[in-house]
Design an enzyme around this catalytic site. Structure first.
Site, PDB file in Angstrom:
ATOM      1  N   LYS A 263      72.996   7.629  59.263  1.00 52.10           N
ATOM      2  CA  LYS A 263      72.525   8.514  57.970  1.00 52.10           C
ATOM      3  C   LYS A 263      73.181   8.077  56.851  1.00 52.10           C
ATOM      4  CE  LYS A 263      71.038  12.467  60.764  1.00 52.10           C
ATOM      5  NZ  LYS A 263      69.689  12.446  60.355  1.00 52.10           N
ATOM      6  N   ARG A 337      64.567  14.088  70.672  1.00 60.80           N
ATOM      7  CA  ARG A 337      63.882  13.919  71.453  1.00 60.80           C
ATOM      8  C   ARG A 337      64.256  13.034  72.749  1.00 60.80           C
ATOM      9  NH1 ARG A 337      60.355  10.909  66.901  1.00 60.80           N
ATOM     10  NH2 ARG A 337      61.806  11.997  65.768  1.00 60.80           N
TER      11      ARG A 337
END
Ligand code: BES
Ligand code: MN
Ligand code: ZN
Length: 483
Positions: A263, A337
């Protein structure tokens, strides 16, 4: 711990540091010498408007805090929770330690009393654990003045305390920085909470995950020196025999650096909040243990740190999930996920008949709904309605998002059964579609809480940082469950 009481005396007789009095838009307050303030338009009753009066005439209270409650026709228990919270935050900033709230007889019922007590406890929370100058001023006593109200309000007070303290427990955990709250430390906190409230707790370690074939979860964990943990907490009702077994699954990424798909630096400190779903599930179990619903509830919290270490998984890697499905990892930052996939499979294997997950899953849900609603996805209409109803009753706003079959197109991989990302568009939906592949036919609701789990700036009614959403919804879902 805040002392909380119901007072049946008349308003004039209440001795307290500050008496909160609601003022509604369009209704003039003439008591406490407030008439002139209303006439001057300085007190208009606008939502969250606060006016502090000293030594007001006609009452024993040292102060009266006029608290704007907005338009009477729009007023509900969710508004009261906020108003009380804002009032408490205002008063404690002035070192007022004894507070009372005046409730009109029409609002002196269980629902409103619960909301008021929750507001007081939530408003009292400060994220100042690591400040060394100890100038915190917790509220010591909160009284609800309900002279003409319903007879038995003690139960509403007790329930509200359990809920709000569970929510603050979650907020405290979420606020812990990632150097102090590693996956092992979350497991330790879970064990401690479970033993305090007589819940069963079991923590699966890397080796057990390997035996179970949890390749999706392990793939995320391998980039960090911190070992993963899959926390399982079980609540069993005294009376067995329910056909429902509710599973609560929470994303527990103690820090999300993104992995190799790292990120940007800006704002990355907020990724310590990436275990908010897991902490909400822990908080919910803490309350469930005390409120004792009729159905069994089991929590599953996969905890990892998503780091770009030298052993980290790479974009292009293909992992095999516990369910047997293969996943091409296109972006290592879509890690939530992956860990939830294996947790959902494990929850089903453990016999859960109904599932809810809570996860700070996507930035895309924040684009879609901003910071005003949790995104709710469901593969089953009855389950959807149960969660929406619980959320509405608890004043935790949630909005139904689509989960249609044809979104699965976006997750096609040339090399594996599924890709872990679906491209630029509809990112919150494709993330939910990915999870749906692992919930399979079990009735399931997915809550994407990325926009609601924490406040980037404090609000009058809530401190900056974690909110504790959706603890109350999860608890109500369990306690109101009818087969
Ligand atoms: N934890 C983030 C999602 C998130 C974003 C939470 C902002 C809170 C605030 C999640 O793991 C993530 O990185 N999601 C990616 C998915 C993408 C790579 C497909 C995202 O949303 O950008
Ligand atoms: Mn991520
Ligand atoms: Zn994440």
């Amino acid at each position: 711990m805040m002392q909380i009481t119901i007072e049946r005396k008349s308003l004039e007789q209440i001795e307290t540091g500050a008496l909160i009095v609601l003022v509604f838009e369009g209704r003039k307050e003439v008591r406490f010498g407030a008439g002139d303030l209303c006439d001057a338009g300085e007190v208009a009753g606008k939502s969250l408007e606060l006016t502090l009066l000293h030594r007001p005439p006609g009452v024993a209270a040292t102060r009266v805090l006029l608290a704007g409650a907005g338009k009477p026709e729009k007023f509900d228990s969710a508004e009261l929770r906020k108003v009380v919270s804002a009032a408490v935050r205002h008063l404690k900033s002035k070192s007022v330690k004894h507070i009372a709230l005046a409730l009109e007889p029409e609002h002196a019922d269980g629902e409103y009393v619960s909301a008021a007590v929750e507001g007081a406890i939530l408003g009292d929370f400060e994220p100042d654990r690591y400040k060394t100058d100890d100038d915190s001023k917790p509220v010591e006593a909160f009284a609800v003045v309900a002279a003409g109200g319903a007879a038995d309000l003690d139960q509403a007070v007790a329930r509200a305390r359990v809920l709000a303290e569970a929510q603050n427990f979650t907020r405290g955990l979420v606020n812990e920085p990632a150097n102090r709250l590693t996956p092992s430390k979350v497991a330790e906190a879970a064990r401690q909470m479970a033993s305090e409230y007589q819940l069963e707790c079991e923590v699966l370690e890397r080796e057990q995950m390997q035996k179970l074939g949890m390749g999706a979860l392990l793939g995320v964990a391998q980039g960090s020196a911190e070992p993963p943990a899959l926390i399982v907490i079980r609540y069993r009702p005294a009376q067995a025999g329910s056909k429902t077994h509710l599973g609560l699954v929470g994303k527990g990424v103690t820090f999300d650096a993104g992995g190799i798909s790292i990120k940007p630096a800006e704002g990355m400190e907020k990724m310590k909040y990436d275990m908010a779903g897991g902490a909400a599930v822990l908080g919910a179990m803490r309350a469930i243990a005390q409120l004792k619903p009729a159905i069994p509830v089991t929590a599953f919290i996969p905890c990892v740190e998503n780091m770009p270490g030298s052993r980290a998984q790479r974009p292009g890697d293909i992992v095999t999930a516990m369910s047997g499905k293969t996943i091409e990892v296109i972006n290592t930052d879509a890690e939530g996920r992956l860990i939830l996939a294996d947790a959902l499979t494990y929850a089903r294997q453990q016999g859960c008949t109904h599932l809810v997950d809570a996860a700070t899953l996507t930035g895309a849900i924040v684009v879609a709904l901003a910071h005003l609603n949790v995104g709710l996805f469901a593969n089953d209409e009855a389950m959807r309605d149960r969660v929406l109803q619980a959320a509405k009753a608890e004043g935790e706003r949630m909005w139904l998002m689509p989960l249609e079959e044809d979104y699965k197109e976006y997750l096609k991989s040339a090399f594996a059964d599924l890709a872990n990302t679906g491209g630029r568009w509809g990112g919150a939906v494709t993330a939910a579609i990915f999870l749906k592949e692992f919930a399979e036919e079990t009735p399931w609701v997915h809550l994407d809480i990325a926009g609601m789990a924490y406040l980037e700036e404090s609000k009058p009614f809530l401190a900056k940082g974690p909110t504790g959403v959706p603890v109350r919804t999860l608890v109500r879902l369990a306690t109101e469950w009818k087969d």
